[in-house]
Design an enzyme around this catalytic site. Sequence first.
Site, PDB file in Angstrom:
ATOM      1  N   HIS A 121      40.738  61.065  24.445  1.00  0.00           N
ATOM      2  CA  HIS A 121      40.681  60.201  23.265  1.00  0.00           C
ATOM      3  C   HIS A 121      42.047  59.590  22.934  1.00  0.00           C
ATOM      4  O   HIS A 121      42.299  59.206  21.792  1.00  0.00           O
ATOM      5  CB  HIS A 121      40.133  60.980  22.059  1.00  0.00           C
ATOM      6  CG  HIS A 121      38.691  61.369  22.212  1.00  0.00           C
ATOM      7  ND1 HIS A 121      38.072  62.316  21.423  1.00  0.00           N
ATOM      8  CD2 HIS A 121      37.745  60.919  23.082  1.00  0.00           C
ATOM      9  CE1 HIS A 121      36.799  62.440  21.806  1.00  0.00           C
ATOM     10  NE2 HIS A 121      36.576  61.619  22.803  1.00  0.00           N
ATOM     11  N   CYS A 129      48.839  46.440  21.871  1.00  0.00           N
ATOM     12  CA  CYS A 129      48.582  45.196  21.144  1.00  0.00           C
ATOM     13  C   CYS A 129      47.088  44.859  21.146  1.00  0.00           C
ATOM     14  O   CYS A 129      46.440  44.873  22.186  1.00  0.00           O
ATOM     15  CB  CYS A 129      49.384  44.069  21.787  1.00  0.00           C
ATOM     16  SG  CYS A 129      49.054  42.466  21.051  1.00  0.00           S
ATOM     17  N   CYS A 150      53.366  42.979  17.967  1.00  0.00           N
ATOM     18  CA  CYS A 150      53.720  42.957  19.383  1.00  0.00           C
ATOM     19  C   CYS A 150      54.945  42.069  19.612  1.00  0.00           C
ATOM     20  O   CYS A 150      54.990  40.945  19.097  1.00  0.00           O
ATOM     21  CB  CYS A 150      52.526  42.409  20.149  1.00  0.00           C
ATOM     22  SG  CYS A 150      52.805  42.155  21.891  1.00  0.00           S
ATOM     23  N   THR A 191      35.871  73.013  19.948  1.00  0.00           N
ATOM     24  CA  THR A 191      35.233  71.703  19.713  1.00  0.00           C
ATOM     25  C   THR A 191      33.834  71.912  19.147  1.00  0.00           C
ATOM     26  O   THR A 191      33.130  72.842  19.546  1.00  0.00           O
ATOM     27  CB  THR A 191      35.184  70.835  20.999  1.00  0.00           C
ATOM     28  OG1 THR A 191      34.531  69.598  20.687  1.00  0.00           O
ATOM     29  CG2 THR A 191      34.485  71.513  22.160  1.00  0.00           C
TER      30      THR A 191
END
Length: 252
Positions: A121, A129, A150, A191
């Site tokens: 993840h 950007c 950016c 998890t």
Amino acid sequence: MNASLFSERLEHLLATVHSVTVLTGAGVSAESGVPTFRDPGGLWSQFRPEELANVDAFMRNPQLVWEWYTYRKRMISDVSPNPGHFALAEMEGFVGDFTLLTQNVDNLHQRAGSSDVVELHGNIHHRFCMDCGQDAVEIDGSERSVVPRCVSCGGLLRPGVVWFGEMLPGEQLRRASDAAARCQLFLSIGTSGEVYPAAQLPSLAREHGAYVVEINPRSSSIAHRMHECIEGVSGIVVPAMLEIMRRARRTA
Ligand code: BJW
Ligand code: ZN
């Protein structure tokens, strides 16, 4: 806690196994003081995921989302890896084929010394950007609360994490599936098993013949897919597993 918490089969496997795949979630960082998502008092009890963890939320209100990540980055930089992270880092020295898959974005496995972490993840310290996709280096771990732009095209920079509705990074997902499919022992640690495709990995491992074990103080929503569930916290259970590996290799 001692080794008798494990079944004989698992003790034997830990002593002899040469291929292990581990999937971690927010629970492994809980003992470091990082809140999980879905436990009582977790991040999702204070914030609505649909307001923060998807691209539409960012486009609607980039400043709000950026501030949330800045707040979490500050929190993470104030904490340290815990015995669960350190035991997993050490485990790679005992198992020839060891793969650590994490859903966490907090970098704590790396800080504990794990050498090759498959980040499913993303990573909260990365950013890229929105317009040209270019990765941007975080300036001195910058904790600026204004959304940065950016340097190449002026577009908004976003956190380098995977939000709902976004594809997981292809190479990481491929490595995760391969490692799940080839291991002898698969550990699912800390998890809730609520989020896919990560939550599918224990089943994939099982279908390919692995012994699949959950470590969690509470039963996850994928507990029924495990061969064995160990009810306990990772900071205690994982070091106990490592100790079995260490003893077996010492006497071998
Ligand atoms: C302890 C402990 C201690 C406490 N020791 N344990 C199939 C079916 C249904 C839905 C889908 C599906 N496939 C895809 C989807 C959609 C979606 C999804 O899964 N939705 C479900 C919620 C229903 N998935 C996606 O959108 C994913 N993308 C994708 O599939 O792309 C293809 C696609 C696109 C479009 C349409 C369809 C397919 C992307 C998922 C991205 C998840 N992102 C987040 C945010 C990351 C950035 C950030 O950090 O802000 O990732 S959400 C959040 O959940 C975060 C986590 O990594 C993730 C998992 O949470 P985790 O780690 O399990 O934490 P918790 O809090 O849930 O659980 C903690 C556990 O620890 C608890 O069990 C505790 O008991 C335990 N614990 N203390 C051990 N000391
Ligand atoms: Zn750009």
